[in-house]
Scaffold this motif. Structure first.
Motif, PDB file in Angstrom:
ATOM      1  N   ARG A  57      28.220  51.134  10.483  1.00  0.00           N
ATOM      2  CA  ARG A  57      26.986  50.928   9.718  1.00  0.00           C
ATOM      3  C   ARG A  57      26.933  49.559   9.055  1.00  0.00           C
ATOM      4  O   ARG A  57      25.935  48.830   9.176  1.00  0.00           O
ATOM      5  N   VAL A  58      27.994  49.155   8.355  1.00  0.00           N
ATOM      6  CA  VAL A  58      28.001  47.865   7.665  1.00  0.00           C
ATOM      7  C   VAL A  58      28.031  46.734   8.690  1.00  0.00           C
ATOM      8  O   VAL A  58      27.295  45.745   8.560  1.00  0.00           O
ATOM      9  N   ALA A  59      28.844  46.874   9.720  1.00  0.00           N
ATOM     10  CA  ALA A  59      28.905  45.848  10.767  1.00  0.00           C
ATOM     11  C   ALA A  59      27.543  45.653  11.416  1.00  0.00           C
ATOM     12  O   ALA A  59      27.112  44.519  11.664  1.00  0.00           O
ATOM     13  N   ALA A  60      26.834  46.746  11.699  1.00  0.00           N
ATOM     14  CA  ALA A  60      25.515  46.650  12.341  1.00  0.00           C
ATOM     15  C   ALA A  60      24.532  45.901  11.437  1.00  0.00           C
ATOM     16  O   ALA A  60      23.777  45.039  11.914  1.00  0.00           O
ATOM     17  N   ALA A  61      24.539  46.213  10.148  1.00  0.00           N
ATOM     18  CA  ALA A  61      23.624  45.545   9.222  1.00  0.00           C
ATOM     19  C   ALA A  61      23.968  44.066   9.090  1.00  0.00           C
ATOM     20  O   ALA A  61      23.069  43.221   8.945  1.00  0.00           O
ATOM     21  N   LEU A  62      25.245  43.722   9.154  1.00  0.00           N
ATOM     22  CA  LEU A  62      25.639  42.315   9.084  1.00  0.00           C
ATOM     23  C   LEU A  62      25.285  41.584  10.374  1.00  0.00           C
ATOM     24  O   LEU A  62      24.881  40.416  10.341  1.00  0.00           O
ATOM     25  N   ALA A  63      25.406  42.248  11.507  1.00  0.00           N
ATOM     26  CA  ALA A  63      25.022  41.637  12.781  1.00  0.00           C
ATOM     27  C   ALA A  63      23.528  41.310  12.787  1.00  0.00           C
ATOM     28  O   ALA A  63      23.124  40.236  13.236  1.00  0.00           O
ATOM     29  N   VAL A  64      22.704  42.220  12.273  1.00  0.00           N
ATOM     30  CA  VAL A  64      21.263  41.985  12.183  1.00  0.00           C
ATOM     31  C   VAL A  64      20.979  40.760  11.323  1.00  0.00           C
ATOM     32  O   VAL A  64      20.016  40.026  11.562  1.00  0.00           O
ATOM     33  N   PRO A  87      24.420  50.598  20.145  1.00  0.00           N
ATOM     34  CA  PRO A  87      24.856  50.097  21.459  1.00  0.00           C
ATOM     35  C   PRO A  87      25.074  48.583  21.429  1.00  0.00           C
ATOM     36  O   PRO A  87      24.269  47.838  20.872  1.00  0.00           O
ATOM     37  N   GLY A  88      26.192  48.166  21.989  1.00  0.00           N
ATOM     38  CA  GLY A  88      26.508  46.747  22.060  1.00  0.00           C
ATOM     39  C   GLY A  88      27.247  46.198  20.858  1.00  0.00           C
ATOM     40  O   GLY A  88      27.750  45.079  20.904  1.00  0.00           O
ATOM     41  N   LEU A  89      27.314  46.962  19.771  1.00  0.00           N
ATOM     42  CA  LEU A  89      28.046  46.498  18.597  1.00  0.00           C
ATOM     43  C   LEU A  89      29.537  46.572  18.896  1.00  0.00           C
ATOM     44  O   LEU A  89      30.036  47.600  19.350  1.00  0.00           O
ATOM     45  N   PRO A  90      30.275  45.490  18.679  1.00  0.00           N
ATOM     46  CA  PRO A  90      31.711  45.518  18.979  1.00  0.00           C
ATOM     47  C   PRO A  90      32.490  46.379  17.971  1.00  0.00           C
ATOM     48  O   PRO A  90      32.643  46.003  16.816  1.00  0.00           O
ATOM     49  N   LEU A  91      32.926  47.532  18.436  1.00  0.00           N
ATOM     50  CA  LEU A  91      33.709  48.467  17.632  1.00  0.00           C
ATOM     51  C   LEU A  91      34.984  48.795  18.379  1.00  0.00           C
ATOM     52  O   LEU A  91      34.939  49.082  19.574  1.00  0.00           O
ATOM     53  N   VAL A  92      36.119  48.748  17.676  1.00  0.00           N
ATOM     54  CA  VAL A  92      37.397  49.066  18.308  1.00  0.00           C
ATOM     55  C   VAL A  92      38.062  50.227  17.583  1.00  0.00           C
ATOM     56  O   VAL A  92      37.983  50.341  16.356  1.00  0.00           O
TER      57      VAL A  92
END
Length: 194
Positions: A57-64, A87-92
Motif C-alpha cells: 500500500r505505501v509503496a504503491a502510493a509512493l510510486a504514484v 499489478p506491476g508494483l515491485p514486491l518481493v
C-alpha cells in the motif's frame, strides 16, 4: 517463521488483513498518510524501500508520487495479494534480515505499520543493520510503531545509536502530532551519517 506477526496472526487473519486497506479505501478512508509523510521528505524520483510492506500500500502510493520503490515482506500471503492489488508494483517475498545489496541502494527506507514490533523477538537490531547496508550514506530511515509492545522506543534509540544513526524527528502520528512520552504511537526519522 517465528516472527511475532506469524505467532500472533492465524492464516485466516493474515488473509483478511490482505484486503483490509482495500476495504478502507473503498469506504472512503484515507490510507495514504504514511506515504504523504515520506513523500514530503524525499526528493522526486527517490529510490525508496517499503520494508514490511504487507500488500504494498505505501509503496504503491509512493510510486504514484513519482518514486522508484521496492516493497519487501516476509508474509507471502500479503505479497501475493499485493501483486493482485497493484499489478506491476515491485514486491518481493523476503525477510528484512535478508535484504541484499542488489536490492538497493535506497535513498530512504520506511517501515510503517508496526513492522518493528512484529519482527521476531531479538532480531530488531539485525533488521536495522540490514537497512544500514542498503540505505545510502546520508539517507533516511523512517519507522512507525505502537509504543505498548515489547520493542520500545528506547530500544529503537539504543539500536539506532549503535549504528551511528542520527535522530532527526519523532512524532506521535503520521500527521506530525507532537511527540510526548505518553504517546501511543511513535514515528521516528533517522539519518545515516554520510
Amino acid at each position: 517463521m517465528s516472527t511475532r506477526w506469524f505467532l500472533e496472526r492465524s492464516e485466516a487473519e493474515r488473509a483478511a488483513y490482505a484486503t483490509y486497506f482495500a476495504r478502507l479505501a473503498a469506504a472512503g478512508q484515507d490510507i495514504d498518510g504514511e506515504a504523504r509523510f515520506v513523500d514530503a521528505m524525499a526528493e522526486r524520483g527517490s529510490r525508496i524501500l517499503d520494508g514490511g510492506c504487507g500488500t504494498g500500500r505505501v509503496a504503491a502510493a509512493l510510486a504514484v508520487r513519482g518514486h522508484d520503490v521496492l516493497g519487501a515482506d516476509a508474509d507471502g500471503t500479503l505479497i501475493d495479494a499485493g501483486r493482485e492489488q497493484y499489478p506491476g508494483l515491485p514486491l518481493v517475498h523476503r525477510d528484512l534480515l535478508d535484504l541484499r545489496a542488489e536490492d538497493g541502494p535506497f535513498d530512504l527506507a520506511v517501515l510503517a505499520g508496526n513492522v518493528m514490533v512484529f519482527l521476531e523477538a531479538g532480531t530488531e537490531a539485525g533488521v536495522l543493520r540490514a537497512l544500514d547496508g542498503v540505505v545510502v550514506p546520508g539517507g533516511r530511515v523512517v519507522l512507525g510503531f505502537a509504543t505498548d509492545r515489547d520493542y520500545t522506543v528506547a530500544a529503537l534509540d539504543r539500536d539506532a545509536s549503535a549504528l551511528g544513526w542520527l535522530p532527526e524527528h519523532r512524532f506521535a502520528t503520521w500527521q506530525m502530532a507532537p511527540w510526548g512520552d505518553d504517546a501511543d504511537w511513535a514515528v521516528t526519522v533517522f539519518r545515516r551519517p554520510g
